[in-house]
Design a protein around this motif. Structure first.
Motif, short mmCIF file in Angstrom:
data_model
loop_
_atom_site.label_atom_id
_atom_site.label_comp_id
_atom_site.label_asym_id
_atom_site.label_seq_id
_atom_site.Cartn_x
_atom_site.Cartn_y
_atom_site.Cartn_z
N UNK A 1 -26.00 15.06 17.76
CA UNK A 1 -27.21 14.92 17.05
C UNK A 1 -27.04 14.16 15.75
N UNK A 2 -28.00 13.08 15.41
CA UNK A 2 -28.07 12.34 14.02
C UNK A 2 -29.37 12.56 13.64
N UNK A 3 -29.35 12.85 12.40
CA UNK A 3 -30.79 13.00 11.63
C UNK A 3 -31.10 11.93 10.66
N UNK A 4 -32.05 11.48 10.74
CA UNK A 4 -32.47 10.23 10.13
C UNK A 4 -33.42 10.49 9.09
N UNK A 5 -33.69 9.92 7.93
CA UNK A 5 -34.77 10.30 7.01
C UNK A 5 -35.31 8.85 6.62
N UNK A 6 -36.68 8.48 6.64
CA UNK A 6 -37.44 7.28 6.42
C UNK A 6 -38.08 7.43 5.18
N UNK A 7 -38.22 6.60 4.13
CA UNK A 7 -39.14 6.77 3.06
C UNK A 7 -40.36 6.03 3.88
N UNK A 8 -41.66 6.81 3.83
CA UNK A 8 -42.75 6.09 4.53
C UNK A 8 -44.09 6.22 3.52
N UNK A 9 -44.75 5.46 3.85
CA UNK A 9 -46.30 5.46 3.68
C UNK A 9 -47.02 5.31 4.91
N UNK A 10 -47.64 6.81 5.09
CA UNK A 10 -48.09 6.83 6.51
C UNK A 10 -47.12 6.91 7.46
N UNK A 11 -47.16 5.81 8.43
CA UNK A 11 -46.02 5.64 9.48
C UNK A 11 -45.35 4.32 9.48
N UNK A 12 -45.24 3.84 8.19
CA UNK A 12 -44.52 2.47 7.74
C UNK A 12 -43.71 2.59 6.70
N UNK A 13 -42.54 2.06 6.97
CA UNK A 13 -41.34 2.01 5.93
C UNK A 13 -42.02 1.85 4.66
N UNK A 14 -41.70 2.70 3.88
CA UNK A 14 -42.10 2.30 2.04
C UNK A 14 -41.26 1.26 1.62
N UNK A 24 -40.24 10.88 6.71
CA UNK A 24 -40.12 11.30 8.05
C UNK A 24 -38.73 11.50 8.23
N UNK A 25 -38.46 12.56 8.89
CA UNK A 25 -36.92 13.01 9.44
C UNK A 25 -36.91 12.87 10.84
N UNK A 26 -36.25 12.18 11.30
CA UNK A 26 -36.09 11.81 12.91
C UNK A 26 -34.95 12.39 13.52
N UNK A 27 -34.90 13.25 14.33
CA UNK A 27 -33.48 13.81 15.04
C UNK A 27 -33.64 13.09 16.15
N UNK A 28 -32.34 12.48 16.51
CA UNK A 28 -31.82 11.89 17.57
C UNK A 28 -30.94 12.38 18.29
N UNK A 29 -30.56 12.00 19.77
CA UNK A 29 -29.91 12.45 20.49
C UNK A 29 -29.37 11.25 21.25
N UNK A 30 -28.21 10.52 20.86
CA UNK A 30 -27.88 9.32 21.37
C UNK A 30 -28.79 8.14 21.03
N UNK A 35 -37.16 14.65 17.94
CA UNK A 35 -38.06 15.37 17.01
C UNK A 35 -38.45 14.56 15.73
N UNK A 36 -39.82 14.76 15.19
CA UNK A 36 -39.97 14.04 13.96
C UNK A 36 -40.67 15.11 13.12
N UNK A 37 -40.13 15.07 11.84
CA UNK A 37 -40.74 16.19 10.89
C UNK A 37 -41.07 15.27 9.50
N UNK A 38 -42.32 15.79 8.94
CA UNK A 38 -42.82 15.05 7.61
C UNK A 38 -42.56 15.88 6.48
N UNK A 39 -42.00 15.38 5.50
CA UNK A 39 -41.75 16.13 4.18
C UNK A 39 -42.21 15.19 3.25
N UNK A 40 -43.41 15.75 2.14
CA UNK A 40 -44.23 15.06 1.44
C UNK A 40 -43.10 15.01 0.03
N UNK A 41 -43.26 13.59 -0.43
CA UNK A 41 -42.20 13.19 -1.53
C UNK A 41 -42.79 14.21 -2.75
N UNK A 42 -41.85 15.16 -3.35
CA UNK A 42 -42.39 16.07 -4.39
C UNK A 42 -42.40 15.06 -5.70
N UNK A 43 -42.04 14.04 -5.71
CA UNK A 43 -42.45 13.15 -7.01
C UNK A 43 -40.97 12.37 -7.31
#
Length: 118
Positions: A1-14, A24-30, A35-43
């Motif tokens: 499994x690989x975990x990728x974080x993307x800086x985002x504005x809604x669902x577009x790359x920031x 947005x954290x994306x879990x990938x398998x191959x 799985x996709x998880x959203x983490x609000x930027x704390x500042x």
């Protein structure tokens, strides 16, 4: 499994890592997103935010439009691959990345340095 974080504005790359709305954290398998998880930027806290992004979910890769030199250094020192210059819908960008079609483009920003915030 690989975990990728993307800086985002809604669902577009920031356009910029530190000023994004969410990560947005994306879990990938191959070549599949599992799985996709959203983490609000704390500042935007230069030199602290990369540590928080890593701590929130143990990532292998960070993807953003732009990223500061110091943030890139922190990620790289922690073994996180840094991809900049990304544009578009986050899911499509991650899909492109896991299929080997996305590569880092451009240069890191140098507006922030950690010594100012120590």
């Amino acid at each position: 499994m690989k975990r990728i974080a993307v800086a985002a504005e809604k669902d577009v790359v920031s356009d910029h890592f530190g000023l994004c709305e969410d990560f947005l954290y994306y879990n990938t398998d191959g070549e599949k997103i599992t799985k996709i998880e959203r983490f609000h930027n704390p500042g935007h806290r230069p030199c602290e935010l990369p540590e928080e992004v890593i701590a929130h979910g143990g990532i292998d890769t960070i993807i953003s439009g732009k990223l500061g030199k110091e943030a890139a250094r922190i990620f790289q020192d922690k073994g996180v691959e840094v991809i900049i210059g990304a544009e578009g819908e986050t899911r499509e960008i991650v899909d492109s990345y896991i299929h080997g079609k996305l590569h880092s483009e451009g240069e890191f920003c140098d507006a922030w340095t950690c010594e100012f915030f120590s």
